[in-house]
Design an enzyme around this catalytic site. Structure first.
Site, PDB file in Angstrom:
ATOM      1  N   ASP A  73       0.948  -1.410   0.061  1.00  0.00           N
ATOM      2  CA  ASP A  73       0.132   0.038   0.019  1.00  0.00           C
ATOM      3  C   ASP A  73       0.866   1.307  -0.150  1.00  0.00           C
ATOM      4  OD1 ASP A  73       0.717  -0.535   2.751  1.00  0.00           O
ATOM      5  OD2 ASP A  73      -1.145  -0.586   3.474  1.00  0.00           O
ATOM      6  N   ASP A 483       3.882   1.012  13.057  1.00  0.00           N
ATOM      7  CA  ASP A 483       3.242  -0.358  13.227  1.00  0.00           C
ATOM      8  C   ASP A 483       3.787  -1.319  13.991  1.00  0.00           C
ATOM      9  OD1 ASP A 483       0.875   0.852  11.426  1.00  0.00           O
ATOM     10  OD2 ASP A 483       1.992   0.432   9.642  1.00  0.00           O
TER      11      ASP A 483
END
Length: 884
Positions: A73, A483
């Protein structure tokens, strides 16, 4: 186990006015004229983490075995390398101005000509990404690209990005491609192999679904649009266009459309289910079935209900073949694949089953009956149809010890990419929010055995990097990541055993070590619950949580004194604080949100910066005073660092194109700053080991110098600069952090927003007294020629030319003769021409100067027959070169 979050680190910095200039074609040099800037040859590698982000798409070529691609992404696209069981990055040539093109909204591999691959690129459809999307096309499997800009944006990191594929090539007439667009732009078509595109005006529905219509940022309120295109190859022959095409639309009442006249007209498919979004549409032309995976939302995080349907293309019958009753689902379906060797075998994933684990189902009778990857034996105990071995990427356990029925490592989450190898029924790959998993014994699923699942992610690096540190002793690299928190790398070539834990941060925003006591390390970050700061006394190997002052909502920035006895923390939600970690006192004289750093020599001195004003503290951060220095950036991100071993020696980088922007230097603790006139823009600054004989530590920066955007090195305190990356290695946005290695001259660590941590080592090792030429005789040059990639009919090579003489070159040219009829097709970092078998490569403007002992590198692609021998000799300026 915590729920991994969207890899969007760097977005706030990206929208702060960084990137406003025009786009340059991917894999081609920037169009701005270059002033002469020295260049050096660097070898670039990733500090291995393996994975770290969401892989929403995996695409196998349907006509060539072992040819597969993955899209991420925010981190570009990759090609699978069967010989090494690893992935090769394909979009490292994307430059700073086009950073959005590292987000890949869709991929398509041409089944007629497997050398051709296409990527639809663009990261955000709202104003976070200032540029439009593009379609990249490659005739050499992604080694090089050409680009067509689109009149709209694409969203590789937008909601719904796991649906697809939006991009598809006609399996008969491969000049025809379709692209499903977001934002109400409908369906687009190319009839010249991706060179030009036009809207299919006959397509009736651009989509109606928005994740959150009330979102004023435009991120969740954008129309997700036309989300997949599938051809029925049985309705075409030879090179005639395929007649029947299906398209999926993000519209809960009208999700599937069909054309039976090669895209001239389109109709809603009658009788289709409503109330759901069709994430995937996969067609079995042999049996005449279109399979559809539905969810109540667009994903990739949400989804509470779902269904799976089968449409009989020959009779028009719709059949609900869901592997679970709708009342029993708490997830949507998305991952969907067929076994092309046995088309009645279908697999589907419940992508949004976050707890206790993702769901994967398999049918061998076209969806009539299903079996599960796991089920309850006696709640909470599970019976798994698989085993998992993550020893190659051990951090995938997250260091967790969950309560049953949850397990670690998890089978996955966000499992929207799910593909069975079309040539090997035993091999399957699937993407998760953190990795690519796979198996090579899938057939055991059906015979009562257990399949073996392992990470298939080597070479695919998708972390977003917020901060980097290289201490003078201990581990060479500490990283702060989005993350997955961050890592302590004791060996850059190996995957660390675990990310930072105890506590785990969802995202680490800043870290620091004590300069004279490197075992002392501090990190701060974002967390769902608990302290936002952690401390280590063993160089980051083990950690313990600190305490938060009142009001803290995020990590912010942090600094530790040179002796490790004091910390200054500027968290989100609270003002700047000073303390020992267990208790905090508000610092005086400095505004909330200031960026903080420590002096690397004086343990009582700390610095801060915000909105054009530089602050200093001489009492351990208790009080700060604004300095009189002027002319510093008042907007845009700013990062600064103090030089180890030199009190008050500070370098500051940052700003924006709307105001002051560049690199500044202070030698008096920030009382005055001098802007370097030879640096147009700069966003990071870091220090590494000094060059032999140099009096100042080596400087590194991600900057624009001499009209060139790149990574630069200076060994003379910024008086002159050498570009150390090249146009094939640009990695989009590199503006978060940079640091040299204090132990290895020339080594630099570079942050990216989706391609992990890159480290570079120089080939320009200074010649020491008494060093010979390594056996090159009287030659004044040495050439290293290396074929880096081969495919049927083509190849890619890298060439390094070293000046082994005693005087610098102001210009250079290199000549050779191909022995096997090879033809050069495209070169980068050099101007190349060929006459017969003879090739000549000459410098471009920015790499014309090569110092004595220095090197320059360029690369090219070429065509070939079966043989591809290396040239037997090279000459530079008419003089034969030694071969390296």
């Amino acid at each position: 186990m915590r729920r991994p979050r969207l890899p969007m680190a760097g977005v706030l910095a990206l929208v702060a006015g960084l990137l406003t200039s025009g786009a340059a074609t991917a894999a081609e040099p920037p169009t701005e004229p270059h002033r002469s800037v020295a260049a050096d040859t660097y070898t670039w590698k990733n500090a291995r983490i393996d994975g770290g982000g969401f892989v929403p798409g995996i695409v196998f070529n349907r006509t060539e075995k072992n040819l597969a691609y993955a899209r991420t992404d925010i981190g570009g696209a990759y090609r699978w390398e069967q010989d090494t069981s690893s992935w090769t990055p394909l979009l490292d040539s994307v430059g700073w101005d086009d950073w959005g093109h590292t987000g890949v909204a869709s991929l398509a591999s041409d089944s007629v000509d497997p050398d051709k691959v296409y990527a639809a690129v663009g990261t955000y459809t709202n104003d976070w990404d200032p540029g439009n999307g593009a379609v990249l096309r490659s005739a050499d499997r992604g080694a090089t690209w050409q680009r067509t800009d689109l009149p709209f944006k694409l969203g590789g990191n937008m909601p719904g990005r796991g649906m697809g594929e939006r991009l598809a090539v006609d399996p008969h007439d491969n000049k025809v491609l379709y692209l499903g667009a977001p934002s109400g732009k409908g369906l687009w078509r190319s009839t010249d192999a991706g060179v030009t595109w036009s809207q299919v005006t006959a397509f009736p529905n651009p989509g109606t679904y928005r994740q959150d219509p009330s979102d004023t940022s435009g991120y969740a309120s954008d129309l997700q649009g036309v989300v997949w295109v599938t051809f029925d190859e049985s309705t075409g022959s030879g090179t005639s266009r395929t007649q029947t095409i299906y398209a999926g639309v993000a519209d809960k009442d009208n999700a599937v459309y069909r054309s039976t006249d090669a895209g001239a007209t389109w109709q809603r498919v009658a009788g289709q289910p409503t109330g759901y979004l069709a994430h995937k549409g996969v067609l079995d032309a042999e049996n005449g079935y279109l399979y559809l995976a539905y969810s109540d939302t667009g994903g990739p995080y949400d989804g509470a209900k779902g269904q799976v349907w089968r449409y009989a293309t020959r009779t028009g019958e719709w059949k609900n073949i869901s592997p679970a009753a709708e009342a029993d689902t708490y997830y949507g379906f998305s991952g969907l694949t067929l076994d092309r060797q046995h088309p009645g075998t279908v697999m589907v994933s419940g992508y949004s089953s976050w707890w206790p684990d993702t769901m994967i189902f398999r049918s061998t009778d076209s969806g009539g009956t299903w079996t599960k990857a796991w089920d309850y034996s006696s709640y909470p105990d599970r019976a798994n149809r698989y085993t998992m071995d993550v020893s190659s990427v051990p951090w995938l356990t997250w260091g967790a010890n969950p309560t049953p029925p949850e397990q670690t490592p998890k089978l996955g989450w966000m499992t929207e990419a799910l593909e069975i190898d079309p040539f090997d029924s035993d091999r399957m790959m699937y993407g998760t929010g953190a990795t690519v998993y796979g198996t090579e014994d899938l057939g055991k699923w059906d015979t009562g055995g257990t399949i073996s699942i392992t990470p298939m992610v080597k070479g695919l690096e998708e972390t977003a990097v917020n901060d980097l540190a290289s201490p003078p002793s201990g581990a060479p690299l500490l990283s702060a990541l989005g993350d997955i928190g961050g890592f302590r790398h004791t060996d850059l070539t190996k995957v660390p055993s675990m990310m930072f834990t105890s506590p785990n941060f969802t995202t680490t925003t800043s870290l620091d070590f004590a300069e004279s006591k490197p075992a002392t390390v501090v990190r701060v970050g974002n967390v769902d619950a608990g302290a936002h700061i952690a401390f280590s006394t063993d160089n980051g190997a083990n950690w313990y949580a600190g305490s938060d002052p009142s009001g803290v909502t995020g990590g912010g920035t942090v600094a530790v004194s040179a002796d490790g006895g004091r910390y200054v923390w500027s968290p989100e939600g609270a003002g700047v604080q000073t303390g020992s970690g267990s208790s905090w006192t508000a610092s005086g004289g400095v505004p909330a949100g200031a960026v903080v750093e420590s002096d690397r020599s004086d343990s009582q001195t700390f610095y801060a910066f915000k909105s054009g004003t530089f602050y200093a503290s001489s009492d351990g951060g208790a009080t700060f005073a604004a300095k009189a220095s002027s002319g510093l950036p008042t907007d845009g991100p700013v990062r600064f660092k103090a030089v180890p071993g030199a009190k008050g020696d500070i370098w500051l980088a940052g700003g924006s194109t709307q105001g002051a922007y560049g690199l500044w230097h202070s030698t008096d603790g920030g009382a005055t700053f001098t802007k370097l006139p030879n640096v147009t823009e700069a966003d990071t600054v870091g220090f590494g080991k000094a060059a032999p004989g140099a009096s100042h530590q080596t400087l590194f920066t991600s900057a624009k110098i001499g009209g060139v955007r790149g990574i630069f090195r200076s060994t003379d305190a910024g008086a002159t600069w050498t570009r150390i990356n090249d146009d094939a290695h640009r990695w989009g946005w590199t503006g978060a952090a940079i640091t040299g290695d204090p132990r290895v001259y020339g080594r630099v660590y570079v942050s990216t927003n989706g391609r992990g941590v890159l480290y570079g080592d120089t080939a320009d090792t200074p010649t020491q007294p008494g060093d010979g030429d390594g056996g090159s005789g009287d030659a004044a040059c040495k050439v290293t020629y290396k074929v880096t990639n081969e495919w049927p009919g083509g190849f890619q090579a890298d060439v390094t030319v070293t000046n082994t003489g005693t005087t610098a070159w102001d210009a250079w040219s290199l000549s050779w003769t191909f022995p096997d009829g090879q033809r050069l097709t495209q070169a980068w970092n050099a101007e190349a021409s060929q006459s017969g078998a003879s090739v000549t490569a000459r410098n471009v403007a920015w790499n014309s100067k090569v110092a004595a002992g220095g090197s320059v590198a360029f690369g090219f692609t070429g065509s070939r027959s079966s043989a591809n021998g290396a040239p037997s000799a090279f000459s530079a300026g008419g003089k034969e070169c030694a071969k390296g």
